[in-house]
Every structure is written in structure tokens, then in C-alpha cells.
Design an enzyme around this catalytic site. Structure first.
Site, short mmCIF file in Angstrom:
data_model
loop_
_atom_site.label_atom_id
_atom_site.label_comp_id
_atom_site.label_asym_id
_atom_site.label_seq_id
_atom_site.Cartn_x
_atom_site.Cartn_y
_atom_site.Cartn_z
N ASP A 84 64.42 45.34 7.92
CA ASP A 84 65.17 44.17 8.31
C ASP A 84 64.93 44.00 9.81
OD1 ASP A 84 66.88 42.17 7.93
OD2 ASP A 84 68.46 43.42 7.02
N ASP A 143 45.41 31.27 18.91
CA ASP A 143 45.12 29.92 18.46
C ASP A 143 43.85 30.07 17.64
OD1 ASP A 143 43.86 27.35 18.23
OD2 ASP A 143 45.18 26.63 19.82
N HIS A 144 43.96 29.95 16.32
CA HIS A 144 42.82 30.37 15.49
C HIS A 144 41.59 29.48 15.69
CE1 HIS A 144 44.15 27.28 12.60
NE2 HIS A 144 42.98 27.38 12.02
N LYS A 203 36.79 30.14 15.91
CA LYS A 203 35.77 29.53 15.04
C LYS A 203 34.41 29.62 15.73
CE LYS A 203 39.05 26.29 12.95
NZ LYS A 203 39.08 26.31 11.50
N GLU A 213 42.53 16.05 8.25
CA GLU A 213 42.72 16.85 7.04
C GLU A 213 42.93 15.93 5.85
OE1 GLU A 213 44.88 20.74 7.56
OE2 GLU A 213 45.93 19.50 9.01
N HIS A 215 45.55 23.38 19.16
CA HIS A 215 44.13 23.35 18.79
C HIS A 215 43.34 22.27 19.55
CE1 HIS A 215 45.67 25.95 15.80
NE2 HIS A 215 46.01 25.04 14.90
C1 BG6 Z 1 47.34 25.07 11.50
C2 BG6 Z 1 48.35 23.98 11.21
O1 BG6 Z 1 47.55 25.59 12.78
O2 BG6 Z 1 46.05 24.54 11.39
C3 BG6 Z 1 48.12 23.38 9.84
O3 BG6 Z 1 49.66 24.51 11.28
C4 BG6 Z 1 46.68 22.93 9.71
O4 BG6 Z 1 49.00 22.30 9.60
C5 BG6 Z 1 45.72 24.05 10.12
O5 BG6 Z 1 46.47 22.59 8.36
C6 BG6 Z 1 44.29 23.55 10.15
O6 BG6 Z 1 43.44 24.64 10.34
P1 BG6 Z 1 41.94 24.59 9.85
O7 BG6 Z 1 41.34 25.87 10.34
O8 BG6 Z 1 41.96 24.49 8.35
O9 BG6 Z 1 41.34 23.38 10.47
#
Ligand code: BG6
Length: 495
Positions: A89, A181-182, A186, A220, A244
Site C-alpha cells: 500500500d 517523455d517517451h 523514438k 491519432e 511530446h
Molecule cells: C501518450 C498520451 O503520452 O502518448 C496518449 O497520453 C497518446 O494519449 C500517446 O495516445 C501517443 O503515443 P504514441 O507513441 O502512440 O504516439
């Protein structure tokens, strides 16, 4: 060089992000021989899992979401031996003793002072509590061996981001904090640095003298899916632009770094964010457009309006589309508009950066030689196409001087046949290696909030009159077209 022996604690271990992204990333790193020689992955959460059940849950994720599935040759079983589950928890300080015990057990058996990665894949409101409790662990004070990874959203607005930064930097050294920040992981995004700074060709023309404008589209084709609850507190501007898209903008607009030291790159990006013109509240309407999707049909299927989604208020004013025109007030970019747009349920899934160059200064060809288009354009496709195209005029074969635009293309798929790592693989490896270059420093996150805050404030205080204002499968509201069209330009998509 491999990472040091590491114990990875994943808070929110039973959640979606771990199943879809984190464990698949760690598994692929392991298959590529990039994980530390000694490592352990400990998922924590409130769900009551045995280690066995937890591994099963993660294996389902591997088979559904990972770029490599279980190879049925025992790889997963071998990898999964390093995975365990700790039920806890997060707001019970006593439960953190379990973590301390796990650390000391591994250290005894590995006979090393281990590195520890605390990955917070949890709802943002839990971050302060967890960070505060973790800080009490002796290990957390080991600045060189412990790191904390914080997922987005980092704050809800400028004030909350400042508070969160203050809290985290009181507890940890900035060098221990990895704000992820993914998009920065990339491959195609990382390649922007290579394109710009490993080639002498582009840099001399990468400025206001030659560039007419820049566009960034992150579109998207899905709606908010089952994340209505989260999205109600977010919206497109917070969900995609604050992080992003502004990070992509920094990659395009930053000055050349003199090294790849983390702070050098981050300073150059901060300079861009600091130079972005703050939009005045009374001007927001001229610079920014918001949208929300209605119900409609996509590919023969009827989709719900945003206001009908689960977890969404029936009169919600949250934006599922945002388009903004930014200016960067510095020598390089003065007067060059950066148009950005993002949204759910748009026509295509595509992330695209377009550098539109100016027309040739003198066009000596007869008017009948060419169509109206005359200027060069560089397009960087981030996803799903992964390529870079330079559009230029060429002579059509034949006895007349007739011109038309052609593309010079670099495509990842054609040039490289090896599979590409996923963004989370790259970033997790960086975190394991202790390299924060591709993570956001506290000041960057704050300035990014500062940049969008006038828009957020204005939108929140002035309810939209026309929501919902775009249908699924379109490019968003008409006003978004107008934003760019009234300046004689148009949004560019790939043919
Ligand atoms: C995320 C958002 O950070 O990025 C989502 O919260 C979004 O809403 C996603 O769909 C998009 O990521 P990618 O890598 O699929 O372009």
C-alpha cells in the site's frame, strides 16, 4: 558497457503501462544482451498477486504487445526468474520496509552494492507520497546508485509542476530524477539530432532566412479509449502539446550542441522553450484552436462522441484536439511560425514534422513550366512511416521545360533491416546506465507549462460555444484549417 547490477522497482506493477511497455522493454533489452549481468525486477501494487500469477500477467503482455513474443524456447521462463511481486500500500510507510529487505537480500546474494531504479508508473497524485516514503530508505540517499523515474503527466499546470519539482528536488538530487517523455526515445526523433548536426548541409539553411514555417502534426485515429477519467483532467493540449510536441519542437529548433553531455543538450532545449513567445491571453483565439469530437462513423463503425465516453462528463469542455501557432523569438527563428496540431480520432495515425522552405528568390522559368508549387520541403516522418523526404523541383523528361515536384527519400525500412528498439527500451537502458540526456530536466518541464498556460487559462475560463466541433475521421475543426489558411498556408500531410 553494461549497466551495473540493478534492482528495478516498478510502482504500478500490476498496471497497464508495465504490462504494455515496461516489461516488454526490459525483456527485449535482455534478449539483446543489454540488461545488467545481475538484475531483479520487482513489481509493486495493491493487487494480490503471487509471483507466479504476476509473471503470467506479464507474459500475456509480452505476447500481445512486445516486438518479440515469447520464443517458446524457455527464454521467458529464464527472464521471468528475475521477476517478483511485492504487494504493498503506497501510503503505508511500514510497507516500504519490504523494499529495504528486498534490496539488502539481493545485495547479500550478489555481494555488491546494487543500483536501484524506482519506476513510478502510477497516477500522478500518488507520486509525492511514494517519493517521500522512498526517500526514507538508506538506498535512496545513495546519489550515484539510486534513481527515480517519473512518468507524465508531470504536474497539471505550472503551479503543480513547480510544487512537484520542489518536492522531488528536496528529496532527491536532480541527477537522480528521470522525468520521462517517451517521444524522446523514438529512433526517428533521436535521428533529428543526427540529421541536423552530423551533416554540414542543413545547418546553414536552417533558419529564418530560408525557412518559411515549420509544422508538427501528431495525429491519432483512436479516441480516448478507456482513459476518459484521466483525459477529463488533461485534454489534448496537456496530454500531447505540453510534453511530446514541445519536445519535438525543441529538437527542430535548438542550437547546435558542442557535446552530447546531458546538460549541454538540455540547456540548448531550454533555450528554445525560454524563447517561445508567451501568447497574451487576449490573443489566444488568434493563436490556438481547440476541438472535441462528436459521434460519427469510422470505417463502418459508429464511434461515440467524447461526451458519451466512459468517465467523461456529458457537458465536458475538454479538448480532444488542439492546434497552436508558436513563435520563437531569437535570431534564428524570429518571424517563423511553428504550427502544431494534435488530436484524437483524426484521419490518419501520423507524427510528422515539416520544414517548409521559402521559394527560390528568382524564378526564371516560364509560368507554364510549373504548377503553382515552387518551394522545397523537408518532411521528417516520425511514425508510422519512418522516413525523411526532401521535396524539390525536377525537369520532366521531354522537349519542353516542364517542372514538377519529386521526392528524395531516406526510409528506415529500406536502409536498415535490423529491428528497431522501442522508445521505452532506449529510455530504460539510459536510466539503467545513468544517462539523463533524453529525459527532461525540471526547468524544462516548468517552462513548457509556462508556454501553454495562457491557452489553458483562457480555455478554462471561456467555455467553448461549439463543442463538439469535429467528426471522427476528419482533420479536426474548421478553425484549425483557418488558423493556417489565413496566412496563405495549409496543413501538410504525406501523399
Ligand atoms: C501518450 C498520451 O503520452 O502518448 C496518449 O497520453 C497518446 O494519449 C500517446 O495516445 C501517443 O503515443 P504514441 O507513441 O502512440 O504516439
Amino acid at each position: 558497457k553494461k549497466p551495473e547490477p540493478t534492482i528495478i522497482f516498478i510502482f504500478g506493477g500490476s498496471g497497464d503501462l508495465n504490462q504494455r511497455k515496461l516489461t516488454p522493454a526490459l525483456y527485449n533489452l535482455w534478449m539483446d544482451g543489454l540488461m545488467p549481468g545481475q538484475f531483479a525486477i520487482v513489481g509493486t501494487g495493491r493487487t494480490d498477486y503471487s509471483d507466479e500469477k504476476f509473471r503470467e500477467h506479464l507474459l500475456n503482455g509480452i505476447n500481445e504487445f512486445s516486438r518479440r513474443k515469447d520464443d517458446q524456447n524457455g527464454s521467458w521462463e529464464k527472464f521471468a526468474q528475475s521477476i517478483s511481486y511485492l504487494r504493498m500500500d503506497v501510503d503505508n510507510p511500514a510497507d516500504y520496509e519490504g523494499i529495504a529487505t528486498i534490496i539488502s537480500n539481493y545485495e547479500t546474494s550478489w555481494k555488491v552494492s546494487a543500483h536501484v531504479l524506482f519506476y513510478l508508473a502510477v497516477a500522478p497524485q500518488l507520486v509525492p507520497e511514494i517519493a517521500t516514503n522512498l526517500n526514507k530508505l538508506t538506498k535512496a540517499k545513495d546519489i550515484l546508485r539510486s534513481r527515480i523515474v517519473v512518468e507524465k503527466p508531470f504536474g497539471h499546470d505550472l503551479k503543480s509542476a513547480q510544487e512537484l519539482n520542489k518536492l522531488l528536488t528536496n528529496l532527491f538530487d536532480e541527477g537522480q530524477i528521470y522525468r520521462i517523455d517517451h517521444y524522446l526515445g523514438k529512433e526517428t526523433v533521436q535521428n533529428i539530432l543526427a540529421l541536423r548536426f552530423a551533416n554540414a548541409l542543413f545547418e546553414p539553411i536552417w533558419n529564418r532566412n530560408y525557412i518559411d514555417h515549420v509544422q508538427i502534426t501528431a495525429a491519432e485515429t483512436v479516441g480516448v479509449e478507456d482513459r476518459g477519467g484521466y483525459y477529463e483532467r488533461s485534454g489534448a493540449l496537456r496530454d500531447m502539446v505540453q510534453n511530446h510536441i514541445l519536445q519535438l519542437l525543441c529538437m527542430v529548433a535548438m542550437e547546435a550542441p558542442v557535446s552530447f553531455e546531458a546538460d549541454e543538450i538540455r540547456n540548448k532545449k531550454s533555450d528554445v522553450l525560454n524563447a517561445i513567445r508567451k501568447i497574451k491571453k487576449e490573443e489566444v483565439q488568434r493563436y490556438a484552436v481547440r476541438g472535441q469530437y462528436s459521434s460519427g462513423w469510422i470505417q463502418g463503425q459508429q464511434e461515440k462522441a467524447y461526451r458519451e465516453e466512459k468517465g467523461v462528463a456529458p457537458n465536458s469542455n475538454v479538448d480532444t484536439f488542439a492546434a497552436v501557432k508558436f513563435y520563437i523569438d531569437n535570431w534564428r527563428w524570429q518571424g517563423v511560425p511553428f504550427y502544431v496540431r494534435t488530436g484524437k480520432y483524426l484521419t490518419e495515425k501520423t507524427t510528422l514534422i515539416t520544414i517548409q522552405f521559402k521559394e527560390a528568390p528568382k524564378y526564371a522559368f516560364p509560368p507554364e513550366a510549373t504548377e503553382t508549387w515552387r518551394a522545397n520541403r523537408l518532411t521528417i516522418s516520425i511514425q508510422p512511416e519512418e522516413d525523411i523526404r526532401l521535396l524539390f523541383q525536377a525537369k520532366r523528361p521531354g522537349q519542353t521545360m516542364s517542372l514538377n515536384p519529386v521526392n528524395m527519400v531516406f526510409s528506415y525500412a529500406d536502409s536498415y533491416h535490423e529491428p528497431q528498439p522501442e522508445a521505452y527500451e532506449t529510455l530504460l537502458l539510459d536510466a539503467l546506465m545513468g544517462n539523463p540526456t533524453q529525459f527532461m530536466r525540471g526547468d524544462q518541464v516548468e517552462v513548457a507549462w509556462e508556454v501553454i498556460e495562457p491557452i489553458l487559462d483562457t480555455w478554462e475560463n471561456r467555455p467553448p460555444v461549439d463543442f463538439p466541433n469535429y467528426a471522427p475521421g476528419t482533420w479536426g475543426p474548421e478553425d484549425a484549417e483557418a488558423l493556417i489558411a489565413r496566412e496563405g498556408r495549409n496543413w501538410i500531410t504525406l501523399p
